[in-house]
Design an enzyme around this catalytic site. Structure first.
Site, PDB file in Angstrom:
ATOM      1  N   ILE A 153       8.511 -84.408  31.504  1.00 38.61           N
ATOM      2  CA  ILE A 153      10.052 -84.234  31.592  1.00 38.61           C
ATOM      3  C   ILE A 153      10.589 -84.955  32.722  1.00 38.61           C
ATOM      4  O   ILE A 153      11.535 -85.750  32.389  1.00 38.61           O
ATOM      5  CB  ILE A 153      10.258 -82.628  31.773  1.00 38.61           C
ATOM      6  CG1 ILE A 153       9.872 -82.116  30.583  1.00 38.61           C
ATOM      7  CG2 ILE A 153      11.816 -82.524  32.004  1.00 38.61           C
ATOM      8  CD1 ILE A 153       9.804 -80.346  30.469  1.00 38.61           C
ATOM      9  N   VAL A 202       5.816 -83.086  47.410  1.00 45.39           N
ATOM     10  CA  VAL A 202       6.851 -82.345  47.492  1.00 45.39           C
ATOM     11  C   VAL A 202       6.644 -81.079  48.348  1.00 45.39           C
ATOM     12  O   VAL A 202       7.325 -80.499  48.792  1.00 45.39           O
ATOM     13  CB  VAL A 202       7.444 -81.607  46.212  1.00 45.39           C
ATOM     14  CG1 VAL A 202       8.126 -82.705  45.384  1.00 45.39           C
ATOM     15  CG2 VAL A 202       6.628 -80.963  45.554  1.00 45.39           C
ATOM     16  N   ASN A 244      11.845 -81.734  39.852  1.00 49.86           N
ATOM     17  CA  ASN A 244      11.182 -81.439  38.580  1.00 49.86           C
ATOM     18  C   ASN A 244       9.576 -81.290  38.839  1.00 49.86           C
ATOM     19  O   ASN A 244       8.980 -80.692  37.933  1.00 49.86           O
ATOM     20  CB  ASN A 244      11.402 -82.572  37.577  1.00 49.86           C
ATOM     21  CG  ASN A 244      10.407 -82.754  36.552  1.00 49.86           C
ATOM     22  OD1 ASN A 244      10.262 -82.238  35.494  1.00 49.86           O
ATOM     23  ND2 ASN A 244       9.329 -83.481  36.819  1.00 49.86           N
ATOM     24  N   TYR A 282       2.874 -68.393  37.656  1.00 50.31           N
ATOM     25  CA  TYR A 282       3.725 -69.522  37.165  1.00 50.31           C
ATOM     26  C   TYR A 282       5.163 -68.750  36.792  1.00 50.31           C
ATOM     27  O   TYR A 282       6.156 -69.404  37.287  1.00 50.31           O
ATOM     28  CB  TYR A 282       3.046 -70.104  35.939  1.00 50.31           C
ATOM     29  CG  TYR A 282       4.046 -71.170  35.308  1.00 50.31           C
ATOM     30  CD1 TYR A 282       3.943 -72.434  36.016  1.00 50.31           C
ATOM     31  CD2 TYR A 282       4.837 -70.990  34.208  1.00 50.31           C
ATOM     32  CE1 TYR A 282       4.899 -73.562  35.443  1.00 50.31           C
ATOM     33  CE2 TYR A 282       5.551 -71.926  33.827  1.00 50.31           C
ATOM     34  CZ  TYR A 282       5.889 -73.262  34.276  1.00 50.31           C
ATOM     35  OH  TYR A 282       6.344 -74.080  33.716  1.00 50.31           O
ATOM     36  N   LYS A 334       8.852 -69.670  38.551  1.00 44.74           N
ATOM     37  CA  LYS A 334       9.820 -70.101  38.155  1.00 44.74           C
ATOM     38  C   LYS A 334      11.013 -69.269  38.089  1.00 44.74           C
ATOM     39  O   LYS A 334      12.365 -69.700  38.272  1.00 44.74           O
ATOM     40  CB  LYS A 334       9.542 -70.493  36.335  1.00 44.74           C
ATOM     41  CG  LYS A 334       8.499 -71.632  36.485  1.00 44.74           C
ATOM     42  CD  LYS A 334       9.036 -72.882  37.101  1.00 44.74           C
ATOM     43  CE  LYS A 334       8.178 -74.026  36.742  1.00 44.74           C
ATOM     44  NZ  LYS A 334       8.773 -75.342  37.304  1.00 44.74           N
TER      45      LYS A 334
HETATM   46  N1  LIG Z   1       5.950 -78.793  29.273  1.00 45.75           N
HETATM   47  C1  LIG Z   1       6.529 -77.523  29.106  1.00 45.75           C
HETATM   48  O1  LIG Z   1       6.375 -76.856  28.116  1.00 45.75           O
HETATM   49  C2  LIG Z   1       7.458 -77.125  30.268  1.00 45.75           C
HETATM   50  C3  LIG Z   1       8.175 -75.857  29.907  1.00 45.75           C
HETATM   51  C4  LIG Z   1       9.141 -75.362  31.050  1.00 45.75           C
HETATM   52  C5  LIG Z   1       9.198 -76.125  32.128  1.00 45.75           C
HETATM   53  N2  LIG Z   1       8.124 -77.015  32.638  1.00 45.75           N
HETATM   54  C6  LIG Z   1       8.386 -77.744  33.877  1.00 45.75           C
HETATM   55  O2  LIG Z   1       8.757 -78.851  33.716  1.00 45.75           O
HETATM   56  C7  LIG Z   1       8.325 -79.802  35.089  1.00 45.75           C
HETATM   57  C8  LIG Z   1       7.747 -80.771  34.465  1.00 45.75           C
HETATM   58  O3  LIG Z   1       6.633 -80.560  33.524  1.00 45.75           O
HETATM   59  P1  LIG Z   1       5.736 -81.606  32.620  1.00 45.75           P
HETATM   60  O4  LIG Z   1       5.507 -80.690  31.370  1.00 45.75           O
HETATM   61  O5  LIG Z   1       6.494 -82.768  32.388  1.00 45.75           O
HETATM   62  O6  LIG Z   1       4.612 -81.857  33.347  1.00 45.75           O
HETATM   63  P2  LIG Z   1       3.818 -82.944  33.851  1.00 45.75           P
HETATM   64  O7  LIG Z   1       2.332 -82.391  34.412  1.00 45.75           O
HETATM   65  O8  LIG Z   1       3.742 -84.126  32.791  1.00 45.75           O
HETATM   66  O9  LIG Z   1       4.742 -83.271  34.997  1.00 45.75           O
HETATM   67  C9  LIG Z   1       4.444 -82.853  36.358  1.00 45.75           C
HETATM   68  C10 LIG Z   1       4.614 -83.978  37.253  1.00 45.75           C
HETATM   69  O10 LIG Z   1       5.016 -83.616  38.622  1.00 45.75           O
HETATM   70  C11 LIG Z   1       4.028 -84.384  39.265  1.00 45.75           C
HETATM   71  N3  LIG Z   1       3.648 -83.285  40.728  1.00 45.75           N
HETATM   72  C12 LIG Z   1       2.849 -82.276  40.474  1.00 45.75           C
HETATM   73  N4  LIG Z   1       2.701 -81.918  41.921  1.00 45.75           N
HETATM   74  C13 LIG Z   1       3.239 -82.560  42.735  1.00 45.75           C
HETATM   75  C14 LIG Z   1       3.438 -82.573  44.152  1.00 45.75           C
HETATM   76  N5  LIG Z   1       2.945 -81.850  44.900  1.00 45.75           N
HETATM   77  N6  LIG Z   1       4.361 -83.604  44.615  1.00 45.75           N
HETATM   78  C15 LIG Z   1       4.894 -84.461  43.787  1.00 45.75           C
HETATM   79  N7  LIG Z   1       4.613 -84.484  42.241  1.00 45.75           N
HETATM   80  C16 LIG Z   1       3.969 -83.704  41.876  1.00 45.75           C
HETATM   81  C17 LIG Z   1       2.960 -84.719  38.583  1.00 45.75           C
HETATM   82  O11 LIG Z   1       2.037 -85.836  39.090  1.00 45.75           O
HETATM   83  C18 LIG Z   1       3.602 -85.045  37.235  1.00 45.75           C
HETATM   84  O12 LIG Z   1       4.105 -86.325  37.171  1.00 45.75           O
HETATM   85  C19 LIG Z   1       7.492 -78.775  35.645  1.00 45.75           C
HETATM   86  O13 LIG Z   1       8.092 -78.175  36.733  1.00 45.75           O
HETATM   87  C20 LIG Z   1       7.220 -77.536  34.483  1.00 45.75           C
HETATM   88  O14 LIG Z   1       6.836 -76.330  35.208  1.00 45.75           O
HETATM   89  C21 LIG Z   1       7.649 -77.599  31.628  1.00 45.75           C
END
Ligand SMILES: NC(=O)c1ccc[n+]([C@@H]2O[C@H](COP(=O)([O-])OP(=O)(O)OC[C@H]3O[C@@H](n4cnc5c(N)ncnc54)[C@H](O)[C@@H]3O)[C@@H](O)[C@H]2O)c1
Length: 254
Positions: free
Chosen positions: A20, A67, A93, A160, A164
């Site tokens: 995302i 972060v 994000n 989790y 959130k």
């Molecule tokens: N995929 C889903 O279904 C979904 C649904 C609702 C919410 N989300 C939220 O969307 C966001 C992105 O999720 P995604 O599905 O794209 O997952 P993803 O794992 O592809 O992306 C998460 C990114 O965050 C980075 N990251 C993790 N820990 C970090 C840190 N300590 N410092 C800096 N960067 C860090 C990772 O390297 C990765 O690039 C998250 O917050 C997730 O909770 C995802």
């Protein structure tokens, strides 16, 4: 559509190396912004995102950091302001998925989720607001989840889900703290989204259940989070602060 135009704006997206975050970083650039991609991915995802942004004719930075470190965030913002200009858009994000039965969940893994998903978002907002508030100009968007408002059926992830919920209420709290100081704060709550996390073969059966339980009958593409992010970043949302934009194909209706 000038209302949504981001030309001349500078943005940071945390966790922009995949999923995302990467989609939103590129989407903000498509709307005209120069974008700094911040994260700690080791798979080249940050450079990939920055490359795609430059290919659109916009400026981009790929900045490694976590972060959970106020110093990493503040150093990144120093570099952004020097290289790209005044930061006015931030999409926080970065986050991790988690889970496990509550009665056996290790404190260490609970803490890791809170460190990244909650403290990481707070530290990001804090570092960004420190440059936005003096100029009275900024839009901060925190990526929460539908799991912050509902409990996903048959998924044991109290860590989790509650992290959130904290992101949603943190966003509202900061929105009100800064409401008269030119900085808007909102959250986006995606529903199930087809990111690498949900493409693993071992979750294929689970994904079928997600599709069944989502009224639109499918998962979101990461790119479907771009529109809401551009809206909240832009002049079109000038009177919008303290809201949670749910982008879930109707999931929370059922
Ligand atoms: N995929 C889903 O279904 C979904 C649904 C609702 C919410 N989300 C939220 O969307 C966001 C992105 O999720 P995604 O599905 O794209 O997952 P993803 O794992 O592809 O992306 C998460 C990114 O965050 C980075 N990251 C993790 N820990 C970090 C840190 N300590 N410092 C800096 N960067 C860090 C990772 O390297 C990765 O690039 C998250 O917050 C997730 O909770 C995802």
């Amino acid at each position: 559509m000038k209302l949504f135009d981001l030309h001349g704006k500078v943005a940071i997206v945390t966790g922009a190396g995949s999923g995302i975050g990467q989609a939103i970083a590129i989407g903000l650039a498509e709307a005209g912004a120069d974008v700094a991609c911040f994260g700690h991915s080791s798979n080249g995802g940050l450079d990939e995102a920055a490359g795609k942004i430059r290919a659109l004719g916009r400026k981009a930075l790929a900045l490694q950091g976590t972060v959970t470190s106020a110093a990493d965030l503040s150093n990144a913002i120093d570099v952004i302001e020097k290289e790209l200009g005044a930061l006015t858009i931030a999409v926080n994000n970065a986050g991790i998925g988690a889970g496990g039965k509550a009665e056996t969940l290790e404190q260490e893994s609970w803490q890791r989720v809170y460190d990244i998903n909650v403290t990481g978002v707070f530290l990001s907002c804090q570092a960004e607001a420190r440059v936005m508030l003096p100029r009275k100009k900024g839009s901060i968007i925190n990526i929460a989840s539908i799991s912050g408002s509902i409990v996903n059926r048959d998924l044991y992830q109290a860590d989790y889900n509650s992290s959130k919920a904290a992101v949603i209420h943190l966003s509202k709290s900061l929105a009100m703290e800064w409401v008269n100081r030119g900085v808007r704060v909102n959250s986006i709550s995606p529903g199930y989204t087809l990111t690498p996390m949900n493409r693993r073969p071992e979750v294929a059966d689970q994904v079928k259940i997600f599709e069944r339980d989502t009224p639109m009958g499918r998962l979101a593409a990461p790119e479907e989070m771009i529109g809401p992010a551009v809206f909240l970043s832009s002049r079109a949302a000038s009177f919008v602060t303290g809201i949670d934009v749910v982008v879930d194909g109707g999931f929370v209706c059922w």
